[in-house]
Scaffold this motif. Structure first.
Motif, PDB file in Angstrom:
ATOM      1  N   ASP A   1       0.869  -1.158   0.000  1.00  0.00           N
ATOM      2  CA  ASP A   1       0.000   0.000   0.000  1.00  0.00           C
ATOM      3  C   ASP A   1       0.920   1.226   0.000  1.00  0.00           C
ATOM      4  OD1 ASP A   1      -2.381   1.643   0.481  1.00  0.00           O
ATOM      5  OD2 ASP A   1      -1.597   1.836   2.516  1.00  0.00           O
TER       6      ASP A   1
ATOM      7  N   THR B   1       1.569   3.734   4.569  1.00  0.00           N
ATOM      8  CA  THR B   1       2.451   2.562   4.630  1.00  0.00           C
ATOM      9  C   THR B   1       3.876   2.935   4.239  1.00  0.00           C
ATOM     10  OG1 THR B   1       0.634   1.031   4.174  1.00  0.00           O
ATOM     11  CG2 THR B   1       2.863   0.240   3.718  1.00  0.00           C
TER      12      THR B   1
ATOM     13  N   VAL C   1       0.037  -1.090  -4.662  1.00  0.00           N
ATOM     14  CA  VAL C   1      -1.407  -1.280  -4.830  1.00  0.00           C
ATOM     15  C   VAL C   1      -2.084  -0.174  -4.025  1.00  0.00           C
ATOM     16  CG1 VAL C   1      -3.348  -2.841  -4.534  1.00  0.00           C
ATOM     17  CG2 VAL C   1      -1.089  -3.771  -5.083  1.00  0.00           C
ATOM     18  N   THR C   2      -2.663   0.798  -4.729  1.00  0.00           N
ATOM     19  CA  THR C   2      -3.138   2.008  -4.077  1.00  0.00           C
ATOM     20  C   THR C   2      -4.555   2.364  -4.496  1.00  0.00           C
ATOM     21  OG1 THR C   2      -2.726   4.408  -3.863  1.00  0.00           O
ATOM     22  CG2 THR C   2      -2.036   3.357  -5.919  1.00  0.00           C
ATOM     23  N   SER C   3      -5.272   3.029  -3.605  1.00  0.00           N
ATOM     24  CA  SER C   3      -6.598   3.546  -3.914  1.00  0.00           C
ATOM     25  C   SER C   3      -6.510   4.928  -4.550  1.00  0.00           C
ATOM     26  CB  SER C   3      -7.452   3.612  -2.638  1.00  0.00           C
ATOM     27  OG  SER C   3      -7.612   2.324  -2.087  1.00  0.00           O
TER      28      SER C   3
ATOM     29  N   ASP D   1      -3.585   1.078  -9.574  1.00  0.00           N
ATOM     30  CA  ASP D   1      -4.242   2.223  -8.950  1.00  0.00           C
ATOM     31  C   ASP D   1      -5.756   2.125  -9.046  1.00  0.00           C
ATOM     32  OD1 ASP D   1      -4.744   2.762 -11.615  1.00  0.00           O
ATOM     33  OD2 ASP D   1      -4.023   4.843 -11.531  1.00  0.00           O
TER      34      ASP D   1
ATOM     35  N   LYS E   1     -10.316  -1.549  -2.530  1.00  0.00           N
ATOM     36  CA  LYS E   1     -10.210  -2.182  -1.223  1.00  0.00           C
ATOM     37  C   LYS E   1     -11.462  -1.830  -0.420  1.00  0.00           C
ATOM     38  CE  LYS E   1      -5.216  -1.250  -1.371  1.00  0.00           C
ATOM     39  NZ  LYS E   1      -4.111  -0.520  -0.739  1.00  0.00           N
TER      40      LYS E   1
ATOM     41  N   TYR F   1      -5.419  -6.444  -5.146  1.00  0.00           N
ATOM     42  CA  TYR F   1      -4.237  -7.278  -4.895  1.00  0.00           C
ATOM     43  C   TYR F   1      -4.179  -8.470  -5.850  1.00  0.00           C
ATOM     44  CZ  TYR F   1      -2.681  -4.528  -0.968  1.00  0.00           C
ATOM     45  OH  TYR F   1      -2.193  -3.495  -0.205  1.00  0.00           O
TER      46      TYR F   1
ATOM     47  N   VAL G   1       1.613  -8.892   1.541  1.00  0.00           N
ATOM     48  CA  VAL G   1       0.996  -7.572   1.493  1.00  0.00           C
ATOM     49  C   VAL G   1       1.428  -6.765   2.712  1.00  0.00           C
ATOM     50  CG1 VAL G   1      -1.204  -6.337   1.698  1.00  0.00           C
ATOM     51  CG2 VAL G   1      -0.994  -8.286   0.129  1.00  0.00           C
TER      52      VAL G   1
ATOM     53  N   GLU H   1       0.440  -3.386   4.714  1.00  0.00           N
ATOM     54  CA  GLU H   1      -0.685  -2.453   4.816  1.00  0.00           C
ATOM     55  C   GLU H   1      -0.704  -1.763   6.178  1.00  0.00           C
ATOM     56  OE1 GLU H   1      -3.271  -1.094   3.442  1.00  0.00           O
ATOM     57  OE2 GLU H   1      -3.555  -2.082   1.496  1.00  0.00           O
TER      58      GLU H   1
ATOM     59  N   GLY I   1      -7.404  -2.220   3.569  1.00  0.00           N
ATOM     60  CA  GLY I   1      -6.321  -2.838   2.819  1.00  0.00           C
ATOM     61  C   GLY I   1      -5.963  -4.214   3.345  1.00  0.00           C
TER      62      GLY I   1
ATOM     63  N   SER J   1      -8.508  -6.573   2.096  1.00  0.00           N
ATOM     64  CA  SER J   1      -8.280  -6.815   0.674  1.00  0.00           C
ATOM     65  C   SER J   1      -7.225  -7.894   0.461  1.00  0.00           C
ATOM     66  CB  SER J   1      -7.851  -5.510  -0.006  1.00  0.00           C
ATOM     67  OG  SER J   1      -7.600  -5.698  -1.382  1.00  0.00           O
TER      68      SER J   1
END
Length: 222
Positions: A17, A21, A110-112, A135, A143, A149, A165, A167, A172, A175
């Motif tokens: 993340d 993070t 892996v980002t929002s 993204d 998430k 992911y 992962v 996070e 997250g 997820s």
């Protein structure tokens, strides 16, 4: 015991993340949402409280239901882009070390958020950018859905069981867990529910992340 099913000699992958993070962006997020709320004559504290637990479109429904959601989102994007250009950002201690210590092609973000903003923030903080960033625009579900992911694993050619992962937030963590991956939590005094391992800081986690990536059996099972 973790969900990991890594076998000896298999490549391991680390999926990070970003905000909270690797990059400390809490202050930036609060300022952006305050500016957004003031544009619409809303209570900044209430807007931020809602924004912390929902996606932007859901936030607009709750706090600005009488306004055009497309206009609301455009305003938010404008403010976020300006913050990337002019805001002050800092990477968490250990972020540069862990990213530079991982083999090329073995890690992803892996980002929002959106890729252009992540690249801008990484440029501002001097962090190395990976070849893969999944993204908000790359997935239909964000998430806590496992989709982000799983999409990263698929694009890396990785089995979810070979992925770790990293996070900081409950959405997250869920997820990553739903994707069938090993999930470690960082940068929180208390462990997020469900994590396989918890570290109060990213710095504390760095040697363990690098050991996982190198195939150290000590960090294969918690």
């Amino acid at each position: 015991m973790t969900s990991e099913s890594v076998q000896s000699g298999r490549t391991r992958y680390v999926l990070f993340d970003v905000d909270g993070t690797l990059i400390d962006a809490v202050g930036n997020q609060r300022r952006v949402w305050r500016a957004w709320a003031e544009r619409y004559g809303l209570d900044p504290d209430e807007v931020y409280r809602v924004a912390l637990r929902t996606r932007p479109t859901e936030t607009f429904v709750q706090v600005a239901a009488t306004h055009d959601p497309h206009e609301c989102l455009a305003t938010l994007h404008e403010l976020e882009d300006e913050d990337v250009r002019s805001g002050v950002y800092s990477a968490f201690d250990g972020a540069a070390e862990v990213l530079r210590g991982l083999p090329s092609g073995s890690w992803a973000l892996v980002t929002s958020n959106y890729e252009h903003r992540v690249r801008g923030r990484f440029l501002r903080t001097g962090l190395p950018v990976p070849g893969l960033i999944v993204d908000a625009a790359a997935v239909e579900e964000g998430k806590p859905s496992p989709v982000p992911y799983l999409r990263a694993a698929a694009r890396l050619g990785a089995d979810p069981g070979d992925c770790l992962v990293i996070e900081d937030a409950p959405s997250g963590v869920q997820s990553g867990l739903r994707a069938g991956m090993t999930v470690w939590g960082v940068n929180a005094a208390a462990a997020v529910e469900g994590v396989h391992r918890h570290f109060e800081s990213l710095r504390e986690a760095v040697p363990h992340i690098l050991a996982f990536a190198s195939g150290s059996s000590a960090d294969a099972v918690a």
